[in-house]
Design a protein around this motif. Sequence first.
Motif, PDB file in Angstrom:
ATOM      1  N   PHE A 183       0.843  -1.201   0.000  1.00  0.00           N
ATOM      2  CA  PHE A 183       0.000   0.000   0.000  1.00  0.00           C
ATOM      3  C   PHE A 183       0.876   1.248   0.000  1.00  0.00           C
ATOM      4  O   PHE A 183       0.668   2.195  -0.772  1.00  0.00           O
ATOM      5  CB  PHE A 183      -0.933  -0.020   1.226  1.00  0.00           C
ATOM      6  CG  PHE A 183      -1.069   1.291   1.948  1.00  0.00           C
ATOM      7  CD1 PHE A 183      -1.872   2.307   1.441  1.00  0.00           C
ATOM      8  CD2 PHE A 183      -0.388   1.509   3.140  1.00  0.00           C
ATOM      9  CE1 PHE A 183      -1.984   3.518   2.117  1.00  0.00           C
ATOM     10  CE2 PHE A 183      -0.498   2.710   3.821  1.00  0.00           C
ATOM     11  CZ  PHE A 183      -1.301   3.729   3.304  1.00  0.00           C
ATOM     12  N   HIS A 213       1.435   4.238  -3.079  1.00  0.00           N
ATOM     13  CA  HIS A 213       1.233   5.664  -2.823  1.00  0.00           C
ATOM     14  C   HIS A 213       2.527   6.455  -2.954  1.00  0.00           C
ATOM     15  O   HIS A 213       2.536   7.577  -3.490  1.00  0.00           O
ATOM     16  CB  HIS A 213       0.623   5.853  -1.440  1.00  0.00           C
ATOM     17  CG  HIS A 213      -0.832   5.525  -1.392  1.00  0.00           C
ATOM     18  ND1 HIS A 213      -1.670   6.003  -0.400  1.00  0.00           N
ATOM     19  CD2 HIS A 213      -1.627   4.790  -2.208  1.00  0.00           C
ATOM     20  CE1 HIS A 213      -2.903   5.569  -0.609  1.00  0.00           C
ATOM     21  NE2 HIS A 213      -2.898   4.819  -1.702  1.00  0.00           N
ATOM     22  N   LEU A 267      -6.261   4.258  -5.359  1.00  0.00           N
ATOM     23  CA  LEU A 267      -7.367   3.414  -4.898  1.00  0.00           C
ATOM     24  C   LEU A 267      -6.905   1.980  -4.648  1.00  0.00           C
ATOM     25  O   LEU A 267      -7.350   1.334  -3.693  1.00  0.00           O
ATOM     26  CB  LEU A 267      -8.501   3.434  -5.922  1.00  0.00           C
ATOM     27  CG  LEU A 267      -9.272   4.753  -6.019  1.00  0.00           C
ATOM     28  CD1 LEU A 267     -10.227   4.727  -7.204  1.00  0.00           C
ATOM     29  CD2 LEU A 267     -10.038   5.027  -4.722  1.00  0.00           C
ATOM     30  N   ASP A 293      -5.236   1.933  -1.313  1.00  0.00           N
ATOM     31  CA  ASP A 293      -6.256   1.955  -0.259  1.00  0.00           C
ATOM     32  C   ASP A 293      -6.864   0.571  -0.063  1.00  0.00           C
ATOM     33  O   ASP A 293      -7.124   0.138   1.069  1.00  0.00           O
ATOM     34  CB  ASP A 293      -7.366   2.948  -0.617  1.00  0.00           C
ATOM     35  CG  ASP A 293      -6.890   4.394  -0.631  1.00  0.00           C
ATOM     36  OD1 ASP A 293      -5.814   4.670  -0.054  1.00  0.00           O
ATOM     37  OD2 ASP A 293      -7.592   5.234  -1.215  1.00  0.00           O
ATOM     38  N   THR A 323      -6.956  -1.743   3.462  1.00  0.00           N
ATOM     39  CA  THR A 323      -8.201  -2.241   4.038  1.00  0.00           C
ATOM     40  C   THR A 323      -8.178  -3.758   4.138  1.00  0.00           C
ATOM     41  O   THR A 323      -8.609  -4.346   5.146  1.00  0.00           O
ATOM     42  CB  THR A 323      -9.395  -1.792   3.181  1.00  0.00           C
ATOM     43  OG1 THR A 323      -9.366  -0.378   3.028  1.00  0.00           O
ATOM     44  CG2 THR A 323     -10.709  -2.205   3.808  1.00  0.00           C
ATOM     45  N   ASN A 353       2.469   7.082   7.566  1.00  0.00           N
ATOM     46  CA  ASN A 353       1.878   8.231   6.874  1.00  0.00           C
ATOM     47  C   ASN A 353       2.497   9.546   7.351  1.00  0.00           C
ATOM     48  O   ASN A 353       2.757  10.452   6.543  1.00  0.00           O
ATOM     49  CB  ASN A 353       0.363   8.262   7.112  1.00  0.00           C
ATOM     50  CG  ASN A 353      -0.362   7.131   6.404  1.00  0.00           C
ATOM     51  OD1 ASN A 353       0.130   6.583   5.432  1.00  0.00           O
ATOM     52  ND2 ASN A 353      -1.532   6.777   6.906  1.00  0.00           N
TER      53      ASN A 353
END
Length: 346
Positions: free
Chosen positions: A97, A101, A128, A131, A135, A164
């Motif tokens: 993930f 990004h 997306l 993301d 999840t 992050n």
Amino acid sequence: MTDLDVTPAHRSAREVLSWSRAGVDPALRTAVDRLPESMRAIAGYHFGWWDEHGRPTGADAGKAIRPALVLLGAQAVGGTAQGALPAAVAVELVHNFSLLHDDVMDGDTTRRHRPTAWSVFGVNAAILAGDALLTLALDLLAGSGHPAAARSIRLLAEATQRLNDGQAADLSFEERTDVRLDECVRMAENKTAGLIGVACALGGLFGDGRPDQVEQLRQFGEHTGLAFQFADDVLGIWGDPEVTGKPVYSDLHNRKKSLPVVAALTSGTPAGRELDALYHTDGRLSGVELVRAAELIEASGARAWSQGRADDLLAQALVHLRSAEPAEGAERELGALARLAIHRDH
């Protein structure tokens, strides 16, 4: 005992990674198959399983160091690798993930020797897909049925928040001319070390380790992770593209404020001052300027300092590993993985 836990003695670090990849990949593919088709296509491309048209490929899927740390962490405290498989897959999903990004935010067009997902499928689709992987990771832990699932979700969520925050700091450094070295180290602790630390901790939790063992494994991972980032930043400037999967001088081309760059910029040396002037000129750096920037970082002492910090952190990591009182074989292999992560060019 499953095949994942029937392993030969005295494996090399690369043999451990092959074992981990072979054990994790089927479970990872099963998890990704649960994604909506639009997300599954991008995720499978990013993992190297198929090309942009869905045709199977033999592309590099990465070393999978983090899931290997989970599996070995479980074995270190007397558990099984098979029992820790959901945690290993979850950590690998969160790591990827972040890569999806990061490639968008950094504008990188190459990863693992092939075009990045965003450059093939578009920025929005890649975001997306990232993301979706995050999840899915939390869902896997929630559905694992392990008594430590709730604790593991909290730890992984905390590490993701740190990741992050580290990425936000990394991006903000691009706009600043006054980045301090302690800020840069803290960024690396959050962006890289946190997830590697939690990988080791989740292994301990899914192996039913004692709280003190889990904490010592986490500290081992945190120190290994920070050492890895120091070594990785050196590779980002001087690394062989065959090792890094990115062009030579990649970090300098992007004018990243990596650890050796900030160490040079804040060194107070003539080389550091010349680098500062070069780093803040308008326009793209030419090939000659990229070579000169690398020379200036080395002349400032920042390259040697970064390599020295990586070695010191590795030594501290191994102290924490011994303090976890791990099983002998797992201790040897965790130590070998830590050394490989820091000396990937060897």
